[in-house]
Design an enzyme around this catalytic site. Structure first.
Site, PDB file in Angstrom:
ATOM      1  N   GLY A  15       1.452  -1.199  -0.041  1.00  0.00           N
ATOM      2  CA  GLY A  15       0.448   0.022  -0.290  1.00  0.00           C
ATOM      3  C   GLY A  15       0.994   1.437  -0.342  1.00  0.00           C
ATOM      4  NE  ARG A  76      -2.076  -4.515  -0.748  1.00  0.00           N
ATOM      5  CZ  ARG A  76      -2.124  -3.597   0.048  1.00  0.00           C
ATOM      6  NH1 ARG A  76      -0.813  -4.310   0.693  1.00  0.00           N
ATOM      7  NH2 ARG A  76      -2.231  -2.412   1.165  1.00  0.00           N
ATOM      8  CG  ASP A 107       2.738  -6.302   7.300  1.00  0.00           C
ATOM      9  OD1 ASP A 107       2.504  -5.938   6.572  1.00  0.00           O
ATOM     10  OD2 ASP A 107       2.389  -6.342   8.889  1.00  0.00           O
ATOM     11  CB  THR A 130       2.778   1.511   6.753  1.00  0.00           C
ATOM     12  OG1 THR A 130       1.303   0.126   6.706  1.00  0.00           O
ATOM     13  CG2 THR A 130       3.573   0.795   7.335  1.00  0.00           C
ATOM     14  CG  ASP A 132      -1.990   0.233   8.095  1.00  0.00           C
ATOM     15  OD1 ASP A 132      -3.100   0.856   8.017  1.00  0.00           O
ATOM     16  OD2 ASP A 132      -2.028  -0.876   7.777  1.00  0.00           O
ATOM     17  CG  ASP A 134       0.438  -2.656  10.519  1.00  0.00           C
ATOM     18  OD1 ASP A 134       2.038  -2.321  10.251  1.00  0.00           O
ATOM     19  OD2 ASP A 134       0.566  -3.516  10.424  1.00  0.00           O
ATOM     20  NE  ARG A 176      -5.406  -5.076   5.719  1.00  0.00           N
ATOM     21  CZ  ARG A 176      -5.007  -5.100   4.315  1.00  0.00           C
ATOM     22  NH1 ARG A 176      -5.654  -5.849   3.331  1.00  0.00           N
ATOM     23  NH2 ARG A 176      -3.217  -4.571   4.471  1.00  0.00           N
TER      24      ARG A 176
HETATM   25  O1  F6P Z   1      -1.859  -1.461   4.575  1.00  0.00           O
HETATM   26  C1  F6P Z   1      -2.411   0.173   4.284  1.00  0.00           C
HETATM   27  C2  F6P Z   1      -3.719  -0.171   4.371  1.00  0.00           C
HETATM   28  O2  F6P Z   1      -4.072   1.392   3.753  1.00  0.00           O
HETATM   29  C3  F6P Z   1      -4.355  -0.710   5.513  1.00  0.00           C
HETATM   30  O3  F6P Z   1      -4.596  -0.196   6.364  1.00  0.00           O
HETATM   31  C4  F6P Z   1      -5.713  -1.344   4.946  1.00  0.00           C
HETATM   32  O4  F6P Z   1      -6.755  -2.113   5.156  1.00  0.00           O
HETATM   33  C5  F6P Z   1      -5.544  -1.585   3.493  1.00  0.00           C
HETATM   34  O5  F6P Z   1      -3.686  -1.316   3.185  1.00  0.00           O
HETATM   35  C6  F6P Z   1      -6.013  -1.534   2.556  1.00  0.00           C
HETATM   36  O6  F6P Z   1      -5.334  -1.596   0.705  1.00  0.00           O
HETATM   37  P1  F6P Z   1      -5.430  -1.746  -0.744  1.00  0.00           P
HETATM   38  O7  F6P Z   1      -5.425  -0.226  -0.099  1.00  0.00           O
HETATM   39  O8  F6P Z   1      -5.511  -2.911  -1.104  1.00  0.00           O
HETATM   40  O9  F6P Z   1      -7.174  -1.449  -0.256  1.00  0.00           O
END
Ligand code: F6P
Length: 328
Positions: A15, A76, A107, A130, A132, A134, A176
Site C-alpha cells: 500500500g 502487491r 510488513d 505504511t 498503519d 504496525d 486492518r
Molecule cells: O496497509 C495499509 C492499508 O491502507 C491498510 O490500512 C488497509 O487495510 C489496506 O492498506 C487497504 O489495502 P488496499 O489499498 O489494497 O485496499
C-alpha cells in the site's frame, strides 16, 4: 567478507504511503553522494520480475519530496510469493549487475525481502513505509503522521455537522490489524469512543458509554472504528445495532477509505523518510544486510527484518489510559 556495493536498486511496494517519494529521493541522492549507481524499479516486486528498471540520479528525484503516492508506483505482487517469481527477479538483478536492494514498504514487503535474502543471499535493507504504523522496531513508520493528520482534519469537519444536528457518527478509519490511526486520531479529534483491533470493548460497554454521554449533555458523538476492530460487526452493522438499542440517537456513518493515504506528506514524514533513506544506504556501505531502518526515541537504528515482521508493535498503554480518561 564484506560485499563491495557499487550499484543498488530501490522499490516501493505494498500500500502506498505519503513520504515514500521522500524516502526514494533520500535513497537516490545518498547513493549518488556516495558514488553508487542507482536503479529505480517500477511497481515493486512485479517490476523486479519483469525487469522494469530505470537508471536514477540526483536530478531524477527533484521536486518529489512534497508529493504523495510513489512515482515508482506500487503493487502487491502475488508472483513474488512463488519461488519461480523470486528466481526471475534474482536473475534480472544479476543481469543488471545490481549488488543490493532497498525495499520501501510495510510488513508484506519485508516478508518478501527477507525470504529473497535467505534464498539468494542477496543484500536487502528495508525502510518502513505504511500508514498503519504496525511495524516492530520503529516508533514511527513513514506515512503514519500524514494519515493521522488527514483523518483528524476530516473528523473536525464531521464534528461541525454532527453538533449542528445533535448526531452520532460512526467513522471508519484504516487499520486492518492495527489501531494506531484510530486511537491517536481519536484522541486528536476528541472522539467519544474508539474501537480498535487490539482491545475488545464489547457491545454492551459501547451502549452504556453512549447512553452515559447522552445523559451527560453531549450534543454530538463520534465513534471511531478501525477497519479490523473486534466487535464482529462492520461499521454499518454497528450503527444499526446502536440505532436499534438507543433510538434517541440520530446515527450516520462515514467511511474515510483511501483518502487517508493520499496528499502531500507532513513535514514529520518528509524528515523521517529523509533520515531513513540516508541510513539505509549507509548500512549497505557498511556491509550490513537483512535489516530494517527504524527510528527509536528519535535516533536512527537498525533492526533485523524478521524481528520487524514477527514481533508486535504494541499500542502504548499510556495512550489507552489517556483515551479512557478523556472520553468521560
Ligand atoms: O496497509 C495499509 C492499508 O491502507 C491498510 O490500512 C488497509 O487495510 C489496506 O492498506 C487497504 O489495502 P488496499 O489499498 O489494497 O485496499
Amino acid at each position: 567478507m564484506k560485499k563491495i556495493i557499487k550499484k543498488i536498486a530501490v522499490i516501493t511496494s505494498g500500500g502506498d504511503a505519503p513520504g515514500m517519494n521522500a524516502a526514494l529521493r533520500a535513497v537516490v541522492r545518498s547513493a549518488s553522494y556516495y558514488k553508487l549507481e542507482c536503479i529505480g524499479v517500477y511497481r515493486g516486486y512485479e517490476g523486479l520480475i519483469d525487469g522494469d528498471f530505470k537508471k536514477m540520479d540526483a536530478r531524477s528525484v527533484h521536486q518529489i519530496i512534497q508529493k504523495g503516492g510513489t512515482i515508482l508506483k506500487s503493487a502487491r505482487s502475488e508472483e513474488f510469493k512463488t519461488k519461480e517469481g523470486r528466481k526471475k527477479a534474482y536473475e534480472n538483478l544479476v543481469e543488471a549487475e545490481i549488488d543490493a536492494l532497498v525495499i520501501i514498504g510495510g510488513d508484506g514487503t519485508f516478508t518478501g525481502g527477507m525470504i529473497f535474502n535467505k534464498e539468494f543471499k542477496f543484500p536487502v535493507i528495508g525502510i518502513p513505509a505504511t500508514i498503519d504504523n504496525d511495524i516492530f522496531g520503529t516508533d514511527y513508520t513513514i506515512g503514519y503522521d500524514t494519515a493521522l493528520n488527514n483523518v483528524v482534519e476530516v473528523i473536525d469537519k464531521i464534528r461541525d455537522t454532527a453538533s449542528s444536528h445533535n448526531r452520532l457518527f460512526f467513522v471508519e478509519v484504516m487499520g486492518r490489524d492495527s489501531g494506531f490511526i484510530a486511537l491517536n486520531a481519536g484522541i486528536g479529534a476528541g472522539a467519544e469512543e474508539i474501537l480498535i483491533p487490539e482491545e475488545d470493548m464489547g457491545l454492551d460497554r459501547l451502549l452504556i458509554s453512549l447512553e452515559h454521554s447522552r445523559r451527560s449533555g453531549k450534543t454530538s458523538s463520534i465513534v471511531i472504528v478501525a477497519e479490523g476492530d473486534k466487535t464482529g460487526k462492520n461499521v454499518f452493522e454497528l450503527a444499526s445495532y446502536v440505532e436499534k438499542n438507543l433510538p434517541q440517537y440520530d446515527v450516520r456513518v462515514s467511511v474515510l477509505g483511501h483518502m487517508q493515504r493520499g496528499g502531500p506528506p507532513s513535514c514529520f514524514d518528509r524528515v523521517l523518510a529523509s533520515r531513513m533513506g540516508v541510513k539505509a544506504i549507509e548500512l549497505l556501505l557498511d556491509g550490513k544486510s537483512n535489516l530494517m531502518v527504524g527510528s527509536i526515541a528519535n535516533k536512527m537504528v537498525a533492526v533485523e527484518l524478521d524481528k520487524a515482521i514477527k514481533e508486535n508493535h504494541r499500542i502504548n498503554d499510556e495512550i489507552l489510559r489517556i483515551s479512557d480518561i478523556l472520553t468521560i
